[in-house]
Scaffold this motif. Structure first.
Motif: not given
Length: 318
Positions: A252-253, A258-260, A284-286, A289-291
């Motif tokens: 959860t973000l 916020e990123t994970f 992204d391809q790395n 994840v960005t909220a």
């Protein structure tokens, strides 16, 4: 000199007159001669306005006074009745026995704390405060249903890897807590079909669009069917030679931006990342994840060997 008292006007006059010189009553007969007893002065009680009548009776004076008082009281009662009618203080219906007064006194009921001009509220106008005199239960109030003005899809781009694979699309009503009816349609049923509940099924290689419609609002999800067989008969999924796992299966973000970063293990080669609903989060391809906005979506990691792993992403921005 001898005088006679007139019985008509009460004055004494000389016996030399045939009749009373003060009243000169022709029909009056002279009484017998008598001596003067009180002089020739007129009676004090008969001097008002030059008249010479008998004194007014005390009873008549009292009667006239009482009559005047009765007339005054009657006039006051009539005036009060007119005022009462004008200001709706009461009426024929309110004075009849057993009939409740429907209109309140504009000046406020006696002993009330309400300001002048305020009517007493009718208990029957206040929901839930009136007790039924017959003891019946009050009618239950129905909850108000609010229609949604917009909606969002759980995914805007999905990929299916074999014929017969399924993916469930869900519509979330906007604003939250509202309701609405959504219809589903596939632009190319030969590539992918969709049920009335948003369940997408892969049919053959190609690309199709699933269109969700609610009133004047429409949303689209791209369905990509990337698999080798083109047969319309569902083929059994190939078992990948590798098994991929992610460092998280659900996270959860809590704020926008916020990123994970997700990490894949158990596979070799390049891993491709995709996310179901970019309105909730991006990747992204790395694997970072960005909220973006409140909701939840699914991240899919695909290895070169075909192995896949998924992770649920939840965004709860307060």
């Amino acid at each position: 000199m001898e005088t006679i008292r007139c019985e008509n006007c009460g004055e004494d006059y000389s016996v030399t007159y045939k009749r009373c010189p003060f009243c000169e009553d022709e029909d009056y007969e002279r009484p017998a001669v008598r001596r003067k007893s009180g002089g020739g002065k007129r009676l004090a009680s008969n001097t008002k306005s030059g008249g010479y009548g008998r004194p007014r009776s005390q009873f008549m004076r009292i009667f006239a006074l009482l009559l005047s008082l009765v007339l005054i009281v009657a006039a006051i009662c009539i005036v009060l009745s007119i005022i009462r009618t004008i200001f709706h203080i009461g009426g024929p219906e309110s004075d009849s026995p057993g009939t409740p007064t429907e209109q309140a006194d504009p000046s406020g009921p006696a002993g009330s704390d309400l300001p002048p001009g305020t009517t007493t509220p009718d208990p029957s106008d206040t929901p839930g405060t009136v007790e039924d005199p017959q003891g019946s239960d009050p009618a239950p109030s129905l909850p108000e249903v609010t229609l949604a003005t917009d909606f969002s899809l759980s995914s805007s781009d999905i990929t299916l890897f074999y014929a017969g694979e399924k993916a469930q699309l869900k519509a979330t009503m906007i604003p939250a807590g509202t309701s609405g009816a959504v219809s589903w349609k596939s632009s190319n049923p030969a590539v992918a079909t969709v049920s009335d509940t948003g369940l997408v099924t892969a049919v053959s290689v190609g690309t199709a669009k699933v269109i969700a419609t609610m009133g004047d609002v429409s949303k689209t999800c791209i369905v990509r069917c990337n698999f080798k067989t083109t047969s319309t008969t569902p083929a059994a999924p190939e078992t990948p030679a590798e098994t991929m796992t992610l460092n998280r299966s659900d996270f959860t973000l809590l704020y926008k931006g916020e990123t994970f970063t997700l990490q894949a293990s158990g596979v070799s080669g390049k891993v491709t990342w995709s996310i179901g609903n970019t309105a909730v989060a991006t990747i992204d391809q790395n694997g970072t994840v960005t909220a973006v906005g409140n909701g939840f979506t699914t991240v899919t990691a695909t290895a070169a060997s075909g192995a896949k792993a998924t992770c649920i992403v939840r965004v709860a921005i307060s």
